[in-house]
Scaffold this active site. Structure first.
Site, short mmCIF file in Angstrom:
data_model
loop_
_atom_site.label_atom_id
_atom_site.label_comp_id
_atom_site.label_asym_id
_atom_site.label_seq_id
_atom_site.Cartn_x
_atom_site.Cartn_y
_atom_site.Cartn_z
N CYS A 110 6.53 4.43 9.06
CA CYS A 110 7.03 3.63 8.14
C CYS A 110 8.49 4.03 7.75
CB CYS A 110 6.13 3.48 7.17
SG CYS A 110 4.70 2.63 7.51
N GLU B 225 0.75 -1.13 -0.01
CA GLU B 225 0.12 0.12 -0.15
C GLU B 225 0.83 1.31 0.10
OE1 GLU B 225 -3.26 0.33 -0.34
OE2 GLU B 225 -2.39 2.40 -0.58
P1 NAD Z 1 -1.15 -0.70 13.20
O1 NAD Z 1 -0.50 -1.11 14.05
O2 NAD Z 1 -2.21 0.63 12.89
O3 NAD Z 1 -2.31 -1.82 12.55
C1 NAD Z 1 -1.74 -3.30 12.67
C2 NAD Z 1 -3.13 -4.04 13.50
O4 NAD Z 1 -2.90 -5.36 13.10
C3 NAD Z 1 -3.20 -3.87 14.76
O5 NAD Z 1 -4.40 -3.28 15.08
C4 NAD Z 1 -3.12 -4.93 15.55
O6 NAD Z 1 -3.78 -5.23 16.67
C5 NAD Z 1 -3.36 -6.02 14.35
N1 NAD Z 1 -2.91 -7.31 14.46
C6 NAD Z 1 -1.40 -7.85 14.94
N2 NAD Z 1 -1.37 -8.99 14.70
C7 NAD Z 1 -2.57 -9.63 14.48
C8 NAD Z 1 -2.88 -10.97 14.40
N3 NAD Z 1 -2.38 -11.89 14.51
N4 NAD Z 1 -4.37 -11.15 14.15
C9 NAD Z 1 -5.04 -9.98 13.85
N5 NAD Z 1 -4.77 -8.68 13.80
C10 NAD Z 1 -3.45 -8.45 14.38
O7 NAD Z 1 -0.24 -0.58 11.68
P2 NAD Z 1 -0.47 0.00 10.43
O8 NAD Z 1 -0.03 1.44 10.33
O9 NAD Z 1 -1.98 -0.22 9.78
O10 NAD Z 1 0.33 -0.74 9.46
C11 NAD Z 1 0.31 -2.09 8.93
C12 NAD Z 1 1.18 -2.28 7.69
O11 NAD Z 1 1.07 -1.64 6.73
C13 NAD Z 1 2.90 -2.22 8.18
O12 NAD Z 1 3.60 -3.34 7.70
C14 NAD Z 1 3.14 -1.01 7.66
O13 NAD Z 1 4.34 -0.84 7.21
C15 NAD Z 1 2.16 -1.17 6.43
N6 NAD Z 1 1.73 0.46 5.78
C16 NAD Z 1 1.32 1.33 6.68
C17 NAD Z 1 1.18 2.64 6.12
C18 NAD Z 1 0.48 3.60 7.13
O14 NAD Z 1 0.23 4.71 6.58
N7 NAD Z 1 0.11 3.69 8.45
C19 NAD Z 1 1.10 2.74 4.77
C20 NAD Z 1 1.40 1.81 3.89
C21 NAD Z 1 1.87 0.82 4.44
C1 UGA Z 2 4.65 7.49 3.51
C2 UGA Z 2 4.52 7.51 2.18
O1 UGA Z 2 4.42 8.77 1.52
C3 UGA Z 2 3.55 6.41 1.78
O2 UGA Z 2 3.72 6.49 0.24
C4 UGA Z 2 3.56 5.28 2.42
O3 UGA Z 2 2.41 4.22 1.82
C5 UGA Z 2 3.69 5.37 3.74
O4 UGA Z 2 4.94 6.23 4.06
C6 UGA Z 2 3.96 4.07 4.41
O5 UGA Z 2 4.68 3.11 4.03
O6 UGA Z 2 3.56 4.28 5.81
P1 UGA Z 2 3.37 8.71 5.57
O7 UGA Z 2 4.43 8.60 6.36
O8 UGA Z 2 1.90 8.70 6.02
O9 UGA Z 2 3.49 8.18 3.95
O10 UGA Z 2 3.49 10.34 5.12
P2 UGA Z 2 4.24 11.29 4.16
O11 UGA Z 2 3.66 12.47 3.59
O12 UGA Z 2 5.26 10.44 3.26
O13 UGA Z 2 5.39 11.88 5.27
C7 UGA Z 2 6.23 11.17 6.11
C8 UGA Z 2 7.06 12.22 6.86
O14 UGA Z 2 8.18 13.02 6.13
C9 UGA Z 2 6.42 13.42 7.56
O15 UGA Z 2 7.00 13.51 8.92
C10 UGA Z 2 6.37 14.71 6.80
O16 UGA Z 2 6.40 15.74 7.63
C11 UGA Z 2 7.84 14.52 6.21
N1 UGA Z 2 8.05 15.23 5.08
C12 UGA Z 2 7.35 14.95 3.87
C13 UGA Z 2 9.08 16.23 4.81
O17 UGA Z 2 9.65 16.50 6.06
N2 UGA Z 2 9.25 16.84 3.95
C14 UGA Z 2 8.60 16.65 2.72
O18 UGA Z 2 8.68 17.32 1.51
C15 UGA Z 2 7.61 15.51 2.78
#
Ligand code: NAD
Ligand code: UGA
Length: 450
Positions: free
Chosen positions: A272, A157
């Site tokens: 992340c 994602e």
């Molecule tokens: P999160 O901690 O918010 O959510 C993960 C959830 O999984 C928790 O609610 C936890 O209780 C649950 N969980 C853990 N083990 C479990 C199990 N065995 N069965 C059922 N539920 C279980 O994490 P997130 O931010 O949603 O991130 C999840 C993944 O997505 C990570 O690998 C992260 O790198 C990726 N990701 C996150 C973002 C983002 O913006 N947060 C963007 C892109 C990718």
């Molecule tokens: C980032 C990526 O942008 C997503 O594509 C990815 O899916 C996600 O991580 C993930 O894997 O979790 P996110 O961390 O939610 O998303 O937010 P961003 O907008 O990327 O910002 C990340 C950090 O960089 C923030 O602290 C932001 O303030 C900082 N940033 C961003 C800067 O300091 N300067 C910039 O020009 C842009």
């Protein structure tokens, strides 16, 4: 095979992603399950556990119709033939690879649950960000119950928090990696059909499994690297009298470079970037690529240095002491439009200010409940939380603006000047305030890279 979907993990990814999939696929039932009953209860309430602009409206439309939140993980695995795994994959804090490798325990336990609960063949979709070649390990775990066939796909994602709904509705691309086999091709088509209800065909990109897994880490590493590069330049700007906002603007006019992700600031936060870059470092080390590992490691080191620099500069502007001075930290979320505080630069800055015996007051429009938990371990009385920015500014010697919330650009700064003690210092670490206007109002101003 039925068309229903379950996502294991009801977090920042699982909730919003499945809400949009449900919205755009009204004929499919979509279940989001989690071991955390409190989180599921929140998803079923009016107070969603994740703040994202536009999310509540979508959840309201589809929840109870074709979107369901549940703790019945096994039951939903049996009901649905397409299983997304969106559990957390934080950096390992113990044992081999501590501080760099991904902690895969949540992912592995999900794989074991799928394997044990499955009642027929399933497509398993990696939504979490995982080290390259995890799908291979996933297949091995799933094969512990060989009576059913599991096809593992990688569908990382790319949404960013704060713009998650827009990113999901209008993605730059949807990536699907699958095994190059007959079943693999069929599964990729099934998954592509889910996105195909709203994402143009040309934006749904397919690759092999390992490329998909690595692309996710690569994309985050490249974005984080841009932030560290511009922050490294911001230090040189401060030393030379160049202005990072001007440098970045003009550098970004080069169509090969482009204007996005060139904002100097307090360093990247969020759950992340750091974790994924460190994961890449660990992978490089594992494959004996020391120089590549060192290169990516420096992206994280530069980020940490940026926060130290901010506090060092504040100290040098305050006679090298903030002891007993009231310092208001505006913004605790790692970026605007989210309540998420994971890896927020504000935490490091607050920690350093507390070490200097400042009286810190933190304000934020959305992140204070999370900040309260996060700062609970700070020495008693060292940090105050205050929802109102004017009250936070009252009697303050300095304000450090850490998060570029629109609310802060719209404040009555004249009023704030009256509330603060002289010389009222405003340190804009996001370059989002009108410094000339603030200087005219009698503030002493500082900004990152200027
Ligand atoms: P999160 O901690 O918010 O959510 C993960 C959830 O999984 C928790 O609610 C936890 O209780 C649950 N969980 C853990 N083990 C479990 C199990 N065995 N069965 C059922 N539920 C279980 O994490 P997130 O931010 O949603 O991130 C999840 C993944 O997505 C990570 O690998 C992260 O790198 C990726 N990701 C996150 C973002 C983002 O913006 N947060 C963007 C892109 C990718
Ligand atoms: C980032 C990526 O942008 C997503 O594509 C990815 O899916 C996600 O991580 C993930 O894997 O979790 P996110 O961390 O939610 O998303 O937010 P961003 O907008 O990327 O910002 C990340 C950090 O960089 C923030 O602290 C932001 O303030 C900082 N940033 C961003 C800067 O300091 N300067 C910039 O020009 C842009």
């Amino acid at each position: 095979m039925n068309k229903d979907i379950v996502c294991i993990g009801a977090g920042y990814i699982g909730g919003p992603t499945m809400a949009v999939i449900a919205l755009k696929n009204p004929r499919r039932k979509v279940w989001v399950v989690d071991i955390n009953a409190e989180r599921i209860a929140a998803w079923n309430s009016d107070n969603l556990p994740v703040y994202e602009p536009g999310l509540a409206e979508i959840v309201k439309k589809v929840r109870g119709k074709n979107l369901f939140f549940s703790t019945d993980i096994e039951g939903c695995i049996r009901k649905c033939d397409i299983i997304f795994v969106g559990v957390n994959t934080p950096t390992k804090t113990f044992g081999r690879g501590a501080g760099r490798a991904s902690d895969l325990q949540y992912w592995e336990s999900s794989a074991r649950t799928i394997s044990a609960a499955a009642n027929r063949d399933k497509i398993v979709v990696e939504k979490s960000t995982l080290p390259v070649r995890t799908a291979e390990a996933m297949e091995k775990v799933l094969k512990t119950h060989p009576e059913h066939k599991f096809t593992v796909l990688s569908n990382p994602e790319f949404l960013a928090e704060g713009t998650a709904i827009r990113d999901l509705l209008e993605p730059d691309r949807v990536l699907i990696g699958g095994p190059r086999t007959k079943e693999g091709d069929r599964a990729v088509k099934e998954l592509a059909a889910i996105y195909g209800t709203w994402v143009p065909k040309e934006k749904i990109v397919t690759t092999n499994l390992w490329s998909a897994e690595l692309t996710k880490l690569a994309a985050n590493a490249m974005l984080a690297q841009r932030v560290s590069s511009v922050n490294a330049l911001s230090a040189l700007c401060e030393a030379t009298g160049a202005d990072i906002t001007e440098v970045a603007r003009v550098v970004g006019l080069d169509s090969r470079i482009g204007p996005k992700f060139l904002k100097a600031g307090p360093g990247f936060g969020g759950s992340c970037f750091k974790k994924d870059v460190l994961n890449l470092v660990y992978l490089c080390e594992t494959y004996g690529l020391k120089e590549a590992a060192d290169y990516w490691n420096q992206v994280v080191a530069m980020n940490e240095w940026q926060q130290e620099r901010i506090v060092t500069r504040l100290l040098s502007e305050t006679f090298h002491t903030v002891a007993n001075k009231r310092v208001a930290v505006f913004g605790y979320a790692f970026k605007a439009d989210t309540g998420d505080i994971r890896e927020t630069p504000s935490r490091h800055v607050v920690g350093m200010l507390v070490e200097e015996h400042a009286k810190v007051v933190v304000t934020d429009p959305k992140a204070l409940p999370n900040a309260e938990r996060d700062l609970a371990a700070m020495p008693a009385g060292s940090v105050e939380l205050e929802p109102c920015p004017y009250a936070a500014a009252k009697g303050a010697d300095a304000i450090i603006l850490m998060t570029d919330w629109k609310e802060y650009t719209e404040l009555d700064w004249k009023k704030i000047r009256r509330l603060m003690r002289s010389p009222a210092l405003v340190y804009d670490t996001r370059n989002c305030l009108d410094l000339a206007k603030l200087a005219k109002l009698g503030f002493k101003v500082l900004a990152v890279g200027r």
